[in-house]
Design an enzyme around this catalytic site. Structure first.
Site, short mmCIF file in Angstrom:
data_model
loop_
_atom_site.label_atom_id
_atom_site.label_comp_id
_atom_site.label_asym_id
_atom_site.label_seq_id
_atom_site.Cartn_x
_atom_site.Cartn_y
_atom_site.Cartn_z
N GLN A 116 0.84 -1.20 0.00
CA GLN A 116 0.00 0.00 0.00
C GLN A 116 0.88 1.25 0.00
OE1 GLN A 116 -2.03 0.44 3.70
NE2 GLN A 116 -3.63 1.75 2.89
N SER A 119 1.15 6.43 2.54
CA SER A 119 1.82 7.43 3.39
C SER A 119 3.05 8.02 2.71
CB SER A 119 2.25 6.80 4.71
OG SER A 119 1.14 6.24 5.36
N SER A 151 4.68 -1.22 4.28
CA SER A 151 4.87 -2.59 4.75
C SER A 151 5.01 -3.53 3.56
CB SER A 151 3.67 -3.04 5.59
OG SER A 151 3.47 -2.16 6.65
N GLU A 234 -9.57 -1.47 5.48
CA GLU A 234 -8.40 -1.64 6.34
C GLU A 234 -8.85 -1.78 7.78
OE1 GLU A 234 -5.55 1.60 6.14
OE2 GLU A 234 -3.99 0.24 6.86
N GLU A 372 -5.66 8.28 17.62
CA GLU A 372 -6.24 9.62 17.72
C GLU A 372 -7.17 9.89 16.52
OE1 GLU A 372 -2.93 9.03 18.20
OE2 GLU A 372 -3.07 9.21 20.38
C1 LIG Z 1 4.02 -0.75 11.46
C2 LIG Z 1 3.52 0.25 10.50
C3 LIG Z 1 3.17 -0.15 9.23
C4 LIG Z 1 2.72 0.77 8.30
N1 LIG Z 1 2.42 0.32 7.05
C5 LIG Z 1 2.03 1.23 6.12
C6 LIG Z 1 1.79 0.81 4.76
O1 LIG Z 1 1.92 -0.36 4.44
N2 LIG Z 1 1.42 1.72 3.86
C7 LIG Z 1 1.26 3.03 4.18
O2 LIG Z 1 0.89 3.80 3.33
N3 LIG Z 1 1.49 3.48 5.45
C8 LIG Z 1 1.88 2.60 6.42
N4 LIG Z 1 2.14 3.03 7.70
C9 LIG Z 1 2.04 4.47 8.00
C10 LIG Z 1 0.87 4.86 8.86
O3 LIG Z 1 -0.33 4.78 8.12
C11 LIG Z 1 1.13 6.29 9.37
O4 LIG Z 1 2.29 6.22 10.18
C12 LIG Z 1 -0.01 6.83 10.17
O5 LIG Z 1 -1.13 7.08 9.35
C13 LIG Z 1 0.35 8.09 10.94
O6 LIG Z 1 0.97 9.05 10.14
P1 LIG Z 1 2.33 9.73 10.60
O7 LIG Z 1 3.26 8.63 10.95
O8 LIG Z 1 2.71 10.69 9.55
O9 LIG Z 1 2.00 10.50 11.93
P2 LIG Z 1 1.44 12.00 12.04
O10 LIG Z 1 0.25 12.12 11.19
O11 LIG Z 1 2.54 12.96 11.86
O12 LIG Z 1 0.99 12.01 13.55
C14 LIG Z 1 1.85 12.26 14.67
C15 LIG Z 1 1.00 12.26 15.93
O13 LIG Z 1 0.01 13.28 15.83
C16 LIG Z 1 -1.26 12.74 15.97
N5 LIG Z 1 -2.18 13.48 15.11
C17 LIG Z 1 -2.04 13.79 13.81
N6 LIG Z 1 -3.10 14.43 13.33
C18 LIG Z 1 -3.96 14.53 14.37
C19 LIG Z 1 -5.26 15.08 14.54
N7 LIG Z 1 -5.95 15.63 13.52
N8 LIG Z 1 -5.82 15.01 15.76
C20 LIG Z 1 -5.16 14.42 16.80
N9 LIG Z 1 -3.97 13.89 16.70
C21 LIG Z 1 -3.36 13.93 15.50
C22 LIG Z 1 -1.14 11.29 15.57
O14 LIG Z 1 -2.15 10.51 16.13
C23 LIG Z 1 0.23 10.95 16.09
O15 LIG Z 1 0.12 10.65 17.45
C24 LIG Z 1 2.59 2.14 8.64
C25 LIG Z 1 2.94 2.54 9.95
C26 LIG Z 1 3.40 1.61 10.86
C27 LIG Z 1 3.76 2.09 12.22
#
Ligand SMILES: Cc1cc2nc3c(=O)[nH]c(=O)nc-3n(C[C@H](O)[C@H](O)[C@H](O)COP(=O)(O)OP(=O)(O)OC[C@H]3O[C@@H](n4cnc5c(N)ncnc54)[C@H](O)[C@@H]3O)c2cc1C
Lengths: 402, 368
Positions: A116, A119, A151, A234, A372
């Site tokens: 996928q 991100s 992933s 998902e 969140e």
């Molecule tokens: C093990 C693992 C596997 C993954 N696999 C995939 C994959 O296969 N494909 C893919 O595309 N992505 C994948 N991801 C990515 C995942 O979808 C993102 O990490 C996730 O959506 C969060 O985005 P970010 O890491 O940019 O955090 P951010 O969006 O930067 O968030 C940082 C913090 O702020 C909080 N936050 C952000 N916005 C808000 C809001 N509006 N209100 C309150 N709190 C908020 C979040 O909850 C978090 O605590 C994976 C992540 C992990 C950990």
């Protein structure tokens, strides 16, 4: 409901019998899986010709149980989870007949693994902010950008990919959704070592990748709506799953408690039982969710289950280390040679060390949408509470702060 | 094990809800609770006889409506949602479950099911399933003497079912309410009054003895714990619903307060936990309804699980409701306090979370 009338549990059992009579379950694994798909016994609720029979979804277990009893191979759903849980439902809903026929069969048999590509470094929770560009060039699209935390990209043959095709309109409007051939020139996968020491996800760089227009899913500019189908599935995929009492992480803790009386303390018992109750509550919620699905009334409890699962798995795995004390100070394997380059697609969590379970569980509240964001979704879509103030709603994507 | 609600159950829910809205609206709940008549006899008669809730779990052959504990649990949800003051728990659940467990008590079961008699099990409300048979009351063969503290719903009963120590072991007695003295105590929960029951050589007749009496008491406590979980689900649901409604209507800082994420997330958590509570409570009711099959074997686990999960949840929902209503939530005038009092009292009824954890540990082989 009408169209289901002809395929009932007995009908399915008869078809399984026929499949077993015509194809040796102990023979070639792939050949058997392909035959199973062609017999409509892959995912019975899918349409005929696409691995299903248009049967009620809950009857899948009739087929799975009968085939498991006969010793037939399964399609290793854990290894191909993203394909089954996310790519397939999206292709089914938004794909053309040609696309469905091309992709669903090898997806289900596991011949082709999917990942996928959603991100990006600047677009995680705010997926609609993504900037990977796709520019049209006759019958193709030229894609440039960077994806992250992908992933299993190192195992994948195909990817579901969301791109920006029109930067001049507000962010939700200018996106387009594709299937991306991971072997195409310009796709570079770099393993990304994570908290557990292993590389389960990756960075993916897309440089002048040419994607034929036949690989587009849904209309140009409609990518956000297509992505919604993926994301809804998902959450269901993560929240679902039938399991007996005391399965998963809680099983390991209960086993330790039973076998190691010297580790028991009164406070430990109170915590153990609290977690046992949480685990059982989550399990019964999953059961109820599946029963709702079976009668065609899926409730929004899927998102509740994902939220609760993350919380529980983190609490249980943390408790497991507390309980083990001294032993918990050790880890099974940080070696860069095996784990860091590539994680095998399916990990036996219970075979790895408690420390691994503890660390991996930290991802449960981030992957597939953070807890969140899930709470926002529940509060707004289920409880009808007012949305967050939206400062970026009417601003063209190109003018957003990045 | 089916954890959904059937159409029949949904119809029953709607009838109970309509009746409560008409006869016991929430707007009058505070006034009703502080009146000196905690139970409105007409409301109970309407529920028990007109809607037939008293006979829900009783087979038709015994004069009931041939439903099951699943339906009883649905009624409990609605009574919890409305913090209705009725002797439902005491009579329809505890006394009926005890009497149904005694094969020779058909007449009593029939009277309870028809709503012509209201009975109560005379044990402290906090008695958990799995307790030792109580010995506060002694029975000499004809008369009972002793005191039981904090029995629920005794004030509304015309018949008392009293576990007692007889000459040859445990007995379950039936005592006319007039032969005992029910001394009302001031209860935390204004909508489920408690009494100290004094028996001073009160004439009693034996309903069950020996193992039969022990089984009847255990059946009652188990049913009580199971059905109470559904009441707790209803209470919690009201807490969440009324809070969400308030968060949409109250403005501070120029915004609906429900747009503040700190509050939205608390509601979302509550909702997610409520979804789990419902699954757990439904499972417990289904096990109880299962009679002799697999579910019955798991009923003690299901009951302890349901109480361990649903009681703290109902308390949290009631507490959140008060906190998120701000000052108004702390007033006597607003019904939120009735829910908190009921929820907290419920969490102690049939044993608190610690007791249920301990019992679960024994039942599933995870000893302390
Ligand atoms: C093990 C693992 C596997 C993954 N696999 C995939 C994959 O296969 N494909 C893919 O595309 N992505 C994948 N991801 C990515 C995942 O979808 C993102 O990490 C996730 O959506 C969060 O985005 P970010 O890491 O940019 O955090 P951010 O969006 O930067 O968030 C940082 C913090 O702020 C909080 N936050 C952000 N916005 C808000 C809001 N509006 N209100 C309150 N709190 C908020 C979040 O909850 C978090 O605590 C994976 C992540 C992990 C950990």
């Amino acid at each position: 409901m009408e169209k289901f009338a002809t395929v009932d549990a007995d009908g399915l059992r008869a078809r399984v019998e026929q499949l077993l009579a015509e194809h040796d379950p102990a023979g070639d694994r792939l050949a058997f899986l392909q035959a199973r798909f062609d017999a409509g016994l892959a995912w019975v609720h899918y349409p005929p010709g696409l691995g299903g029979l248009g049967a009620p979804r809950e009857l899948q277990s009739v087929v799975d149980d009968a085939l498991a009893a006969a010793g037939a191979p399964d399609n290793d759903p854990r290894r191909i989870g993203i394909g089954l849980g996310m790519a397939a439902p999206t292709i089914l809903v938004h794909g053309t007949d040609e696309q469905r026929r091309r992709w669903l069969r090898p997806l289900w048999t596991g011949e082709e693994v999917w990942c996928q590509l959603f991100s990006e470094p600047g677009a995680g929770s705010d997926l609609a902010a993504l900037g990977t560009r796709a520019v049209r060039e006759q019958d193709s699209w030229i894609v440039n950008g960077q994806k992250v935390w992908t992933s299993m990209a190192h195992e994948a043959r195909w990817a579901i990919l969301v791109t920006r095709t029109d930067p001049s309109v507000p962010k939700h409007a200018g996106m387009t959704y594709f299937a991306c051939d991971m072997t195409a020139p310009g796709v570079e996968v770099r393993p990304l070592r994570q908290i557990t020491g292993e590389a389960e996800f990756n960075e993916v760089f897309l440089t002048d990748v040419r994607i034929p227009d036949e690989y587009r899913l849904g209309d140009v500019g409609n990518g956000w709506r297509v992505a919604q189908t993926t994301l809804m599935n998902e959450r269901v995929a993560i929240g679902g799953g039938a399991a007996p009492r005391e399965s998963g992480t809680i099983a390991a803790v209960c086993r330790t408690w039973r076998e190691r009386p010297e580790l028991r303390t009164p406070a430990g018992h109170a915590e153990l039982m609290r977690l046992w109750v949480e685990a059982e509550a989550l399990r019964l919620t999953g059961l109820r969710l599946r029963q709702q699905l079976a009668v065609g009334a899926p409730g929004p409890e899927g998102s509740a289950a994902k939220l609760s699962y993350a919380r529980l798995n983190q609490a249980v795995s943390g408790f497991e280390l507390d309980l083990l004390g001294d032993e918990a100070l050790r880890y099974d394997d940080w070696s860069t040679g095996t784990w860091a380059t590539k994680r095998p697609a399916a990990v036996d969590f219970l075979a790895r060390s408690p420390g691994y379970r503890y660390l991996r569980a930290k991802g449960n509240s981030i992957e597939g949408g953070t807890s969140e964001i899930l709470r926002n979704i529940i509060a707004e879509r289920v409880l009808g509470l007012p949305g967050e103030p939206r400062v970026d709603k009417d601003v063209p994507w190109k003018d957003l702060p990045k | 094990m089916n954890l959904l609600y059937s159409d029949v159950e949904e119809q029953l829910r709607a009838s109970v809800r309509d009746l409560l809205a008409a006869r016991a609206p929430l707007s009058g709940a505070v006034a009703r609770a502080e009146s000196d008549r905690p139970y409105e006899p007409a409301l109970w008669t309407a529920l028990a006889r007109e809607l037939g809730v008293a006979g829900l779990a009783v087979p038709e052959s015994a004069g009931g409506h041939g439903g099951s504990w699943r339906e009883v649990a649905v009624v409990a949800e609605e009574l919890g949602r409305a913090v209705a003051a009725t002797p439902f728990l005491g009579s329809t659940v505890l006394a009926t479950a005890a009497a149904t467990a005694v094969p020779s008590a058909r007449e009593l079961v029939g009277a309870l099911a028809a709503g012509t008699s209201t009975a109560v099990l005379v044990v402290p409300l906090s008695t958990p399933p799995g307790s030792a048979f109580p010995g506060q009351v002694s029975f000499d063969g004809t008369h009972a003497t002793g005191q039981v503290r904090s029995a629920a719903d005794a004030a509304a009963a015309d018949l008392l079912l009293v576990p007692a120590a007889g000459p040859a072991g445990p007995v379950l007695l039936s005592v006319e309410a007039g032969a005992a003295r029910c001394e009302p105590v001031t209860s935390l929960d204004l909508t489920r009054p408690l009494s100290n029951v004094h028996l001073d050589a009160a004439a009693g007749s034996v309903v069950a003895e020996g193992d039969g009496a022990v089984r009847a008491l255990e059946a009652a406590l188990l049913a009580g714990a199971v059905v109470l979980a559904s009441e707790q689900v209803g209470l919690a649901e009201h807490g969440l619903d009324s809070t969400v409604a308030y968060l949409k209507e109250r403005y501070q800082f120029g915004r609906q307060i429900g747009s503040f994420q700190a509050l939205k997330h608390r509601c979302a958590d509550l909702w997610a936990n409520l979804a789990q509570a419902r699954a757990v409570a439904r499972y417990a009711a289904a096990c109880l309804a299962d009679g002799t099959a697999d579910g019955a074997a798991d009923a003690p686990v299901a009951a302890a699980l349901a109480q361990a999960y649903c009681s703290p949840l109902a308390v949290t929902a009631a507490e959140e409701c008060i906190q998120l209503h701000g000052g108004i939530g702390f007033t006597w005038e607003h019904p939120a306090h009735l829910y908190l009092k009921r929820a907290k009292a419920d969490s102690i009824a049939f044993g608190g979370a610690a007791r249920h954890h301990a019992r679960l540990g024994e039942l599933v082989g995870l000893p302390a």
